[in-house]
Design an enzyme around this catalytic site. Structure first.
Site, short mmCIF file in Angstrom:
data_model
loop_
_atom_site.label_atom_id
_atom_site.label_comp_id
_atom_site.label_asym_id
_atom_site.label_seq_id
_atom_site.Cartn_x
_atom_site.Cartn_y
_atom_site.Cartn_z
N LYS A 161 0.83 -1.21 0.00
CA LYS A 161 0.00 0.00 0.00
C LYS A 161 0.87 1.26 0.00
O LYS A 161 0.52 2.27 -0.63
CB LYS A 161 -0.91 -0.01 1.22
CG LYS A 161 -1.75 1.25 1.42
CD LYS A 161 -2.67 1.54 0.23
CE LYS A 161 -3.78 2.52 0.55
NZ LYS A 161 -3.39 3.73 1.25
N GLU A 188 0.82 6.97 -6.55
CA GLU A 188 -0.29 7.93 -6.59
C GLU A 188 0.23 9.37 -6.54
O GLU A 188 -0.25 10.25 -7.27
CB GLU A 188 -1.22 7.66 -5.41
CG GLU A 188 -2.39 8.61 -5.25
CD GLU A 188 -3.14 8.32 -3.96
OE1 GLU A 188 -3.25 9.25 -3.13
OE2 GLU A 188 -3.61 7.18 -3.78
#
Length: 298
Positions: free
Chosen positions: A166, A173
């Site tokens: 993650k 991102e």
């Protein structure tokens, strides 16, 4: 399946709703009594059936709030039970949490969760780490939370595998958002494109840069073309920093992610000291023009 859920904020509260909508029994605890189902974490654990492995999912902020939650659950749970940390904990914390729980015979699963406020409707992307037996005990919950197709991965059996995955996801991102933002600024700056929002909208189908982030950004500039209602300030959650640090520790070059992280730091400076220094040097060696602050000006 019965689940104890600690932390009922924007993510945790929506996860409780999604799980209940799919037939699971969720006993939620939060320090805010207006959203909590029970008055204490002890009441939450006591409400879980003892005839099956008890599973408790934590959705509290990383750092001391998560440390405290894990310590409390270690005292309340026992052999065969499982704790899931679904918050944005640093992956290096997971081995410590797993060890604390293992002393009581409690399993530990770390789970990176992505989906934000949209997860309730579309499902959450889930990246988990931990022993296969512990993951299997939580699988019905994973299946209910994830999107209908894909979106779930058992990233590795070692503690921290899910949060590490993650973390890298969030680093990527950062870089994607930064590139969209820089492209938008350039299109806005040069007086040749008449309708920037329509340009971004045209990229949403058939192009190699289409994505959900592009969809969201296009909707934002369609509602507020020049983003006049926003300040140019962006925080970082910590995961971008941790991604860059992991790159340094493992000698993996991360120039795009690093640049995106540092751009966020620049956004917090109303008047960048570094840019002042650069302007001074350019003026000294090349006589380049500088903009001087008027005495007494704010």
């Amino acid at each position: 399946m019965h689940l104890g859920l600690v932390g009922l904020g924007k993510m945790g509260g929506n996860m409780r709703t999604r799980l209940r909508d799919r037939g699971h029994t969720v006993i939620g605890y939060d320090t805010d009594p207006d959203v909590s189902d029970v008055g204490s974490i002890e009441e939450m654990v006591a409400a879980l059936p003892e005839d099956a492995p008890r599973v408790v999912w934590s959705m509290v902020p990383h750092g001391e709030p998560t440390h405290a939650t894990v310590r409390a659950l270690a005292d309340l749970l026992g052999g065969g039970d499982v704790v899931v940390d679904g918050g944005n904990s640093r992956w290096t914390d997971d081995a410590v949490h797993a060890e604390v729980l293992a002393e009581q015979g409690v399993g530990f699963v770390d789970c990176g969760v992505s989906g934000g406020v949209w997860g309730l409707e579309f499902g959450y992307a889930l990246m988990c780490g931990g022993a296969h037996d512990d993951v299997a005990k939580v699988q019905p919950i994973f299946d209910a939370l994830k999107p209908d197709e894909k979106g779930f991965v058992h990233a590795g059996s070692k503690p921290g595998a899910g949060h590490f995955a993650k973390m890298v996801h969030n680093g990527i991102e950062y870089a994607i958002m930064q590139s969209y933002a820089e492209g938008w600024e350039l299109l806005e700056k040069v007086d040749i494109v008449d309708n920037v929002p329509e340009v971004f909208d045209s990229w949403r189908e058939g192009t190699v840069i289409r994505s959900w982030l592009l969809d969201l950004f296009t909707e934002a500039i369609q509602a507020d073309e020049h983003l006049d209602s926003l300040d140019g300030w962006a925080n970082d959650s910590g995961e971008g920093r941790w991604t860059v640090e992991a790159g340094i520790d493992n000698a993996v070059p991360l120039p795009a992610i690093s640049a995106a992280l540092f751009a966020r730091f620049v956004s917090r400076q109303e008047d960048s000291p570094a840019m002042k220094a650069i302007a001074a040097m350019r003026n000294q060696f090349g006589g380049h023009a500088v903009r001087r602050t008027e005495p007494g000006a704010d």
